[in-house]
Design a protein around this motif. Structure first.
Motif, PDB file in Angstrom:
ATOM      1  N   MET A   8       0.367  -1.216   0.133  1.00  0.00           N
ATOM      2  CA  MET A   8       0.151   0.003   0.063  1.00  0.00           C
ATOM      3  C   MET A   8       0.497   1.159  -0.242  1.00  0.00           C
ATOM      4  O   MET A   8       0.238   2.314  -0.965  1.00  0.00           O
ATOM      5  N   THR A 193     -10.446   3.304  -0.723  1.00  0.00           N
ATOM      6  CA  THR A 193      -9.412   3.036  -1.691  1.00  0.00           C
ATOM      7  C   THR A 193      -8.812   1.513  -1.740  1.00  0.00           C
ATOM      8  O   THR A 193      -8.765   0.817  -0.354  1.00  0.00           O
ATOM      9  N   GLU A 194      -9.400   1.260  -2.967  1.00  0.00           N
ATOM     10  CA  GLU A 194      -8.643  -0.622  -3.081  1.00  0.00           C
ATOM     11  C   GLU A 194      -7.874  -0.766  -3.756  1.00  0.00           C
ATOM     12  O   GLU A 194      -7.504  -0.284  -4.519  1.00  0.00           O
ATOM     13  N   ALA A 205      -5.546  -4.820   0.108  1.00  0.00           N
ATOM     14  CA  ALA A 205      -5.558  -3.481   0.578  1.00  0.00           C
ATOM     15  C   ALA A 205      -6.431  -2.922   0.187  1.00  0.00           C
ATOM     16  O   ALA A 205      -6.922  -2.354  -1.007  1.00  0.00           O
ATOM     17  N   GLU A 207      -9.003  -0.035   2.661  1.00  0.00           N
ATOM     18  CA  GLU A 207      -8.871   1.184   3.218  1.00  0.00           C
ATOM     19  C   GLU A 207     -10.299   2.715   3.366  1.00  0.00           C
ATOM     20  O   GLU A 207     -10.646   2.615   2.204  1.00  0.00           O
ATOM     21  N   LYS A 209     -12.243   5.557   4.619  1.00  0.00           N
ATOM     22  CA  LYS A 209     -12.120   7.395   5.985  1.00  0.00           C
ATOM     23  C   LYS A 209     -13.332   7.647   5.590  1.00  0.00           C
ATOM     24  O   LYS A 209     -13.944   7.949   4.073  1.00  0.00           O
ATOM     25  N   THR A 216      -9.806   7.410   9.286  1.00  0.00           N
ATOM     26  CA  THR A 216      -9.949   5.635   9.080  1.00  0.00           C
ATOM     27  C   THR A 216     -10.465   4.756   9.728  1.00  0.00           C
ATOM     28  O   THR A 216     -10.415   4.497  11.170  1.00  0.00           O
ATOM     29  N   SER A 219      -9.783  -0.944   7.236  1.00  0.00           N
ATOM     30  CA  SER A 219      -8.878  -0.678   7.137  1.00  0.00           C
ATOM     31  C   SER A 219      -8.162  -2.814   6.961  1.00  0.00           C
ATOM     32  O   SER A 219      -8.360  -3.017   7.911  1.00  0.00           O
ATOM     33  N   TYR A 220      -7.708  -3.325   5.809  1.00  0.00           N
ATOM     34  CA  TYR A 220      -7.060  -4.583   5.828  1.00  0.00           C
ATOM     35  C   TYR A 220      -5.774  -4.569   5.173  1.00  0.00           C
ATOM     36  O   TYR A 220      -5.858  -4.061   3.955  1.00  0.00           O
ATOM     37  N   GLU A 221      -4.936  -5.191   4.988  1.00  0.00           N
ATOM     38  CA  GLU A 221      -4.176  -5.464   3.821  1.00  0.00           C
ATOM     39  C   GLU A 221      -3.007  -6.699   4.064  1.00  0.00           C
ATOM     40  O   GLU A 221      -3.036  -7.478   5.370  1.00  0.00           O
ATOM     41  N   SER A 344      -1.241  10.517   1.545  1.00  0.00           N
ATOM     42  CA  SER A 344      -1.858   9.305   0.351  1.00  0.00           C
ATOM     43  C   SER A 344      -0.816   9.867  -1.446  1.00  0.00           C
ATOM     44  O   SER A 344      -1.124   9.348  -2.462  1.00  0.00           O
TER      45      SER A 344
END
Length: 355
Positions: A8, A193-194, A205, A207, A209, A216, A219-221, A344
């Motif tokens: 990410m 955002t993917e 990943a 997120e 927001k 945020t 989220s996951y990654e 970002s």
């Protein structure tokens, strides 16, 4: 100091190295289907709406003005009756947009590509969900034995506390990998955002927001994730509302808002020349006398971390900043590039020499 090889973060640094970017924004009211098709599949139809069985309502996707975002957005409507799934299935309802075989090639993710998907959405405060499924986003393959089941789904599900579920499969056994309480985002505009590297040795990943506060909330990654279904021709996104009618007593007529769809292919091949082109004049440091480097030009409110590359553009890792001091313990003598980011986006690139 710690190291985290983060895809990410890496994608943030190279977002300017884009093969293609497609933006779908709402215009004034009217011609909504034409506006969507013109971007996602010119000359074809990407709308999967229940108009065929509910023509008296009119088009189930409209463009309306939103005061909070101060611009036009897409309004996806769904009704408990008589809406169905394209006049083919009557135990579920679908009002979605997609990319598919007739879309331009740059909207179809092929094996080995990395793609960033971004969009905004807003659920009403009183939004009702099914205990079976209510999908609002999917990543699906086209072709192969597993094409009928999405690799990725954002699913809303009724429970003691209604939840948003992130669901995943690389075959045909989808499982929930992370959840959040849905009340956290009801009534709020949320930006998603993917980032996906489509490969058997890929990565994923995501997120979420809140737009108003930039907080945020989810989220996951996973940097080692199978993101390719065997024998697939390509992968594609879908957005909208797709819900089961198995427990229709739990549902009501809904209007889900979406805005600012973006599909962007990312070039992960970051070269030393690209870093050099971005870098400001180098900083010299003596390894024998200095342990910490102070970066006066980078304010703590702007950054809390930076990503380090060696002189050949190999990713070293992500490092923490403590009151503008950077711990250089463990770094060998040599040339480095420090890339700082904010919200970002690349904020600053510094060439850093330890001698």
């Amino acid at each position: 100091m710690y190291i985290k090889k983060s895809l990410m973060v890496l994608s943030i640094l190279i977002a300017q190295n884009v093969h293609s970017q497609v933006l779908l924004e709402a215009n004034e009211a009217g011609n909504t289907y034409e506006d969507i098709n013109a971007v996602l599949a010119p000359g074809y139809d990407v709308i999967e709406a229940p108009d065929c069985n509910h023509s008296q309502f009119g088009r189930h996707i409209q463009e309306v003005f939103d005061k909070e975002l101060n611009k036009n957005v897409f309004k996806f409507s769904i009704h408990t009756s008589p809406d169905n799934d394209r006049c083919k299935k009557y135990d579920r309802q679908r009002n979605e947009i997609k990319t598919y075989a007739s879309s331009p090639n740059y909207l179809k993710a092929t094996k080995g590509e990395t793609v960033e998907y971004k969009w905004k959405f807003k659920l009403p405060k009183d939004f009702k969900v099914s205990s079976s499924f209510t999908h609002i986003h999917q990543i699906k393959s086209v072709g192969g034995p597993y094409a009928s089941i999405p690799m990725i789904s954002l699913t809303l599900r009724k429970g003691t506390k209604d939840k948003l579920e992130l669901r995943y499969t690389s075959t045909n056994k989808q499982a929930t990998i992370k959840t959040m309480v849905l009340d956290q985002i009801k009534g709020h505009w949320v930006e998603v955002t993917e980032l996906i590297t489509f490969s058997n040795k890929g990565s994923y990943a995501i997120e979420l927001k809140k737009v108003l506060t930039n907080e945020t909330v989810f989220s996951y990654e996973n940097l080692k994730m199978d993101m390719w279904q065997e024998e697939a021709l390509f992968s594609r996104p879908k957005w909208g509302i797709y819900r089961s009618l198995n427990n229709s007593q739990d549902l009501k007529d809904e209007a889900l808002l979406y805005a600012s769809f973006s599909i962007q292919e990312i070039d992960l091949k970051l070269t030393a020349q690209k870093l050099l082109d971005c870098a400001i004049p180098k900083i010299l440091m003596s390894k024998s006398t200095d342990t910490f480097l102070n970066i006066k030009s980078v304010k703590p409110k702007d950054n809390n971390a930076f990503v380090l590359f060696d002189n050949e553009a190999n990713l070293i890792g992500e490092f923490k900043i403590d009151k503008n001091n950077i711990d250089t313990t463990g770094l060998a003598v040599g040339n480095y590039f420090m890339v700082f980011y904010k919200n970002s986006k690349v904020f600053k690139v510094i060439k850093y020499v330890i001698n």
